[in-house]
Design an enzyme around this catalytic site. Structure first.
Site, PDB file in Angstrom:
ATOM      1  CE1 TYR A  39     -11.889  16.997  30.479  1.00 65.70           C
ATOM      2  CE2 TYR A  39      -9.800  17.890  30.984  1.00 65.70           C
ATOM      3  CZ  TYR A  39     -10.777  17.541  29.976  1.00 65.70           C
ATOM      4  OH  TYR A  39     -10.376  17.816  28.711  1.00 65.70           O
ATOM      5  CB  SER A 106      -6.062  17.640  28.062  1.00 63.50           C
ATOM      6  OG  SER A 106      -6.598  17.240  26.965  1.00 63.50           O
ATOM      7  CD1 TRP A 154     -12.481  16.008  25.665  1.00 60.43           C
ATOM      8  CD2 TRP A 154     -12.931  17.590  24.406  1.00 60.43           C
ATOM      9  NE1 TRP A 154     -12.176  17.249  26.406  1.00 60.43           N
ATOM     10  CE2 TRP A 154     -12.526  18.135  25.322  1.00 60.43           C
ATOM     11  CE3 TRP A 154     -13.398  18.296  23.137  1.00 60.43           C
ATOM     12  CZ2 TRP A 154     -12.376  19.501  25.385  1.00 60.43           C
ATOM     13  CZ3 TRP A 154     -13.171  19.710  23.133  1.00 60.43           C
ATOM     14  CH2 TRP A 154     -12.786  20.431  24.248  1.00 60.43           C
ATOM     15  CG  ASP A 235      -1.441  14.290  22.505  1.00 56.90           C
ATOM     16  OD1 ASP A 235      -2.444  13.720  22.503  1.00 56.90           O
ATOM     17  OD2 ASP A 235      -1.028  15.211  22.806  1.00 56.90           O
ATOM     18  CG  HIS A 270      -4.389  13.004  25.112  1.00 55.69           C
ATOM     19  ND1 HIS A 270      -3.931  14.450  24.530  1.00 55.69           N
ATOM     20  CD2 HIS A 270      -5.235  13.425  25.962  1.00 55.69           C
ATOM     21  CE1 HIS A 270      -4.750  15.253  25.322  1.00 55.69           C
ATOM     22  NE2 HIS A 270      -5.622  14.898  26.023  1.00 55.69           N
TER      23      HIS A 270
END
Length: 552
Positions: A39, A106, A154, A235, A270
């Site tokens: 990310y 994540s 995603w 989540d 999440h």
């Protein structure tokens, strides 16, 4: 003087991984905290060392193909080898003391777990947060149904925004979710060529050897370092976090990993608040407290990898909704948990919240008539909260959803004393369908005295996988089958004046792909059929909600 520098760390195939190194004041060598991430921005370099105060160097890496790193991205596939190579490289540096820990959430949690699979002795602890355990049974499939919106929003958008694959316009999750067949969603999203991993997910709908490499259970026996697993009740990886911790304390390769691994399940989604559920009473600093525990854990494992990093604390800590309190236990589910049945029954058809559906503590009699509804994939039940990431998630008032005739609603009498559940929730359902394949969904709901109804946990089963996630078996239309729907773990106090409610239907869209009711391949099917669903709840077919009761 603090030193910051960057370099390209070579992988075994020659691919360069962009790496930022922060060394604290002093001569070293230093223990290292490693963060491997998908990310980062192309223009970003980690601005500071968040672990300087505990005497650690900080290494931040962009995973293969993201930001400034080289290569091609396939979700998770390369993270075991790349993680192992990065650990070896760091351990060989003169500024490294030989003790490395990892942290992140994540995908950044997944990079830790796969790196730990190597068993590298330099890795002394990991903190995977909101991270999968079995990659088939979430985040790709749940109960055999494909997790649709999340994987569009995603995985495909990551190729565009994080891995620099150009598209004419950003991925439109809502538009793409309507695409049939779902195997062509990558093309509908705007990619000129088929996306390999998307097609792989479509080809491997059942649990097979493809998924085994991504299943923590298959390599838990190779983990040598303690884990601090951090999850959340709303989540997509709620149960995965719990399962990962349970596997580690039972099967990890070292005594330290088995004895010193911990788990925290907090009152979040999440990556944010839990939604609208009243009565949470979460302390404002709750996430800060968890961050402090993480830092204590990382300091402990990097200072003395042979000692308990969190001495005196029970292994499993979790938040109890309804009472707004943190609790802890040695095992999950808690040792005092007892499975208690709440049976489905109806005085009149259970369709909608205005119907006659009931939950009762006693088995219904032989005269209890079945409930019938029509499931039309052209008009699926819309997703309203739940265990998701990229669509409205968490807990929300379900009363509008419960007004639909294709939702059967079963409600208990008003409670006169608390009923506290802490553990796995499930539904045993006897049902038939006019279709050779269909879905059944289940949602556990806390009904407040004002009539508002908030979802807690949920589940889904694709009928063809009712007997095993490893192989498909179609139904005979009209025949009655027993279905087990895993609704995952939860912790909630149903308070006096509240009611316990169960919703049963056949869709939750776009969280999951629609079952088109044809029995054909879900990935390539485009034909939709209407299905007549029948739910049985008599003495011969005791459909029941199974609650993990610890106090009542």
């Amino acid at each position: 003087m603090k030193r910051i520098f960057t370099c390209m760390v070579p992988m075994r195939d020659g691919t360069g991984i962009f790496t930022t190194i922060h060394l604290p004041d002093g001569d070293g060598p230093f223990p290292v905290i490693l963060h491997r991430t998908l990310y980062s921005s192309v223009d970003s370099i980690s601005p500071s060392n968040p672990f300087e105060d505990i005497g650690c160097a900080y290494v931040c890496q962009d995973v293969r193909a993201s930001a400034r790193s080289e290569g091609e991205w396939n979700p998770w596939i390369q993270e075991a080898d790349d993680g192992e190579d990065c650990l070896k490289w760091i351990a060989a540096q003169s500024w490294c003391s030989g003790r490395i820990a990892m942290h992140g959430g994540s995908y950044c949690g997944a990079t830790q777990v796969f790196a730990a699979r190597s068993g590298n002795p330099a890795l002394v602890g990991i903190v995977p947060q909101v991270t999968p355990c079995n990659y088939h049974e979430s985040p790709k499939y749940v109960g055999g149904a494909f997790v649709l919106a999340q994987n569009i929003g995603w995985a495909l958008s990551s190729l565009n925004t994080r891995c620099r694959i150009p598209l004419p316009e950003p991925v439109d999750t809502c538009k793409c979710s309507l695409t049939l067949p779902i195997c062509d969603i990558d093309i509908a999203a705007g990619f000129e060529q088929r996306v390999g991993f998307w097609r792989d997910w479509m080809k491997h709908q059942a649990y097979d050897e493809y998924w085994k490499d991504f299943d923590f259970e298959s390599f838990a026996g190779r983990i040598r370092c303690p884990m601090l697993v951090v999850g959340s009740w709303f989540d997509i990886y709620t149960q995965g976090s719990i399962d990962m911790w349970n596997l580690a304390v039972k099967h990890a390769a070292s005594e330290n990993a088995r004895k010193f691994s911990r788990c925290i399940i907090g009152p979040w989604t999440h990556g944010g608040p839990w939604g609208e559920l009243p009565g949470g009473d979460v302390p404002e600093n709750a996430q800060e407290v968890v961050s402090q525990i993480e830092r204590r854990f990382l300091k402990g494992v990097t200072s003395d990898p042979d000692s308990d990093p969190l001495p005196g604390e029970k292994p499993f800590t979790y938040f109890l909704f309804g009472r707004g309190e943190w609790r802890s236990t040695d095992v999950w589910p808690p040792a005092n948990m007892k499975p208690v049945n709440l049976y489905l029954d109806a005085d009149s058809p259970a369709n909608t919240l205005f119907g006659g559906g009931r939950l009762t503590w006693e088995t219904p009699g032989p005269e209890s008539l079945p409930d019938v509804y029509i499931y039309d994939p052209h008009n699926p039940v819309p997703t309203t909260g739940g265990h998701f990431i990229t669509i409205p998630n968490g807990s929300h008032d379900r009363t509008k959803t419960e007004e639909r005739p294709d939702v059967c609603v079963y409600t208990s009498a008003t409670l006169t004393r608390p009923v506290i559940i802490e553990g796995p929730v499930s539904l045993t359902l006897y049902a038939s369908s006019s279709a050779p394949d269909t879905d059944f969904t289940a949602v556990l709901v806390d009904v407040f005295p004002d009539g508002s109804a908030f979802n807690l946990c949920s589940g889904i089963i694709r009928a063809r996988y009712r007997n095993s996630m490893r192989s498909a078996e179609l139904m005979t239309p009209g025949e009655t089958y027993e279905f087990h729907i895993d609704m995952w773990s939860f912790a909630n106090a149903f308070m006096p004046g509240h009611k316990i409610r169960l919703e049963v239907s056949s869709s939750d869209f776009p969280a999951f792909d629609r079952n088109l009711n044809t029995g054909k391949d879900p990935a390539s099917d485009t034909e939709m059929r209407v299905a007549k669903q029948t739910l049985f709840h008599d003495a011969a077919h005791p459909s029941r909600l199974v609650l993990p009761v610890t106090e009542s």
